[in-house]
Design an enzyme around this catalytic site. Structure first.
Site, PDB file in Angstrom:
ATOM      1  N   ARG A  32      -3.190   7.730  63.731  1.00 36.94           N
ATOM      2  CA  ARG A  32      -2.026   8.080  64.538  1.00 36.94           C
ATOM      3  C   ARG A  32      -1.760   6.880  65.448  1.00 36.94           C
ATOM      4  O   ARG A  32      -2.310   6.772  66.536  1.00 36.94           O
ATOM      5  CB  ARG A  32      -2.293   9.357  65.346  1.00 36.94           C
ATOM      6  CG  ARG A  32      -2.538  10.593  64.479  1.00 36.94           C
ATOM      7  CD  ARG A  32      -1.292  10.956  63.685  1.00 36.94           C
ATOM      8  NE  ARG A  32      -1.469  12.138  62.843  1.00 36.94           N
ATOM      9  CZ  ARG A  32      -1.721  12.098  61.540  1.00 36.94           C
ATOM     10  NH1 ARG A  32      -1.875  10.926  60.942  1.00 36.94           N
ATOM     11  NH2 ARG A  32      -1.827  13.215  60.840  1.00 36.94           N
TER      12      ARG A  32
ATOM     13  N   LYS B 119      -8.805  11.371  44.206  1.00 32.65           N
ATOM     14  CA  LYS B 119     -10.150  11.857  44.568  1.00 32.65           C
ATOM     15  C   LYS B 119     -10.850  12.508  43.371  1.00 32.65           C
ATOM     16  O   LYS B 119     -11.239  13.679  43.398  1.00 32.65           O
ATOM     17  CB  LYS B 119     -10.077  12.840  45.734  1.00 32.65           C
ATOM     18  CG  LYS B 119      -9.452  12.257  47.004  1.00 32.65           C
ATOM     19  CD  LYS B 119      -9.427  13.286  48.120  1.00 32.65           C
ATOM     20  CE  LYS B 119      -8.806  12.726  49.385  1.00 32.65           C
ATOM     21  NZ  LYS B 119      -7.324  12.530  49.262  1.00 32.65           N
TER      22      LYS B 119
END
Length: 226
Positions: free
Chosen positions: A177, A60
């Site tokens: 998830r 990043k």
């Protein structure tokens, strides 16, 4: 849709062991800031020796334009396949990064980070004074117009980004998830069905894989689903 496994374990040895368990699967590996600071560029070489994995180096990058371009040039020399920079660094930084990387015969994919999936609307607005969706649309347009390959975003913005750019403008979505596991420190999470419906090109899965007693089996199950 490609599976990118996050190597967010406590030690290099644990990361390498996980990589060995996942040999010969059609996956990418994500090396984050913690692992890179701890284990250095040689860790990338060690992963490549385990198997010919595609590597996403998730640092990043965010600084002034020239410093960002310098950093991305050095990172690209490592032979990684994908890197990311912060969209909020602006279009000049994007232009300098892409110009610098154009000299490589095979440069990595460059994605722009939009809104971290740890943000909820309230916390995001307190900083940017915009709704997440508004900011992501703006970031994605600027990134697309300045030659980047795609965006890092939540599943909930993936389809919207493509509607405002092009279908082949890549989206990489953390906070997955796959089978309804707990959110942990993520706020904007989604499952595999949601990722597919929202046209994610890459999904990032970490804890649901490496905390399982049989990581390979979980990966195989995810690959079957996608």
């Amino acid at each position: 849709m490609k599976l990118c496994v996050a190597l967010d374990l406590s030690t290099k040895e644990e990361c390498l062991q996980l990589a060995k368990e996942l040999k010969n699967l059609d996956i990418w590996l994500k090396v984050g800031l913690r692992a890179y600071l701890r284990d250095g560029f040689k860790f990338i070489e060690e992963l490549k020796k385990v198997d010919d994995f595609k590597i996403f180096l998730d640092l990043k990058i965010h600084d002034i334009p020239n410093t960002m371009a310098d950093a991305c040039e050095e990172i690209s020399k490592l032979g990684v396949d994908m890197i990311n920079i912060h969209a909020s660094a602006g279009k000049i930084a994007m232009q300098e990064v892409m110009t610098r990387l154009s000299k490589f015969s095979k440069r990595p994919l460059v994605l722009a980070v939009s809104a971290l999936t740890s943000f909820d609307e309230e916390n995001f607005f307190s900083i940017y004074r915009q709704k997440i969706e508004e900011a992501v649309i703006n970031f994605s347009k600027i990134s697309y117009e300045n030659g980047l390959d795609g965006m890092v975003c939540s599943v909930f913005e993936s389809k919207i980004i493509k509607e405002h750019t092009q279908r082949n403008f890549l989206t990489l979505t953390p906070g997955i998830r796959p089978f309804g596991e707990k959110n942990d420190d993520q706020k904007r999470v989604a499952n595999l069905t949601m990722a597919r419906e929202n046209l994610s090109d890459f999904i990032v899965v970490g804890r649901p894989i490496y905390k399982d007693n049989n990581p390979r089996k979980i990966c195989e199950k995810i690959l079957q689903e996608i």
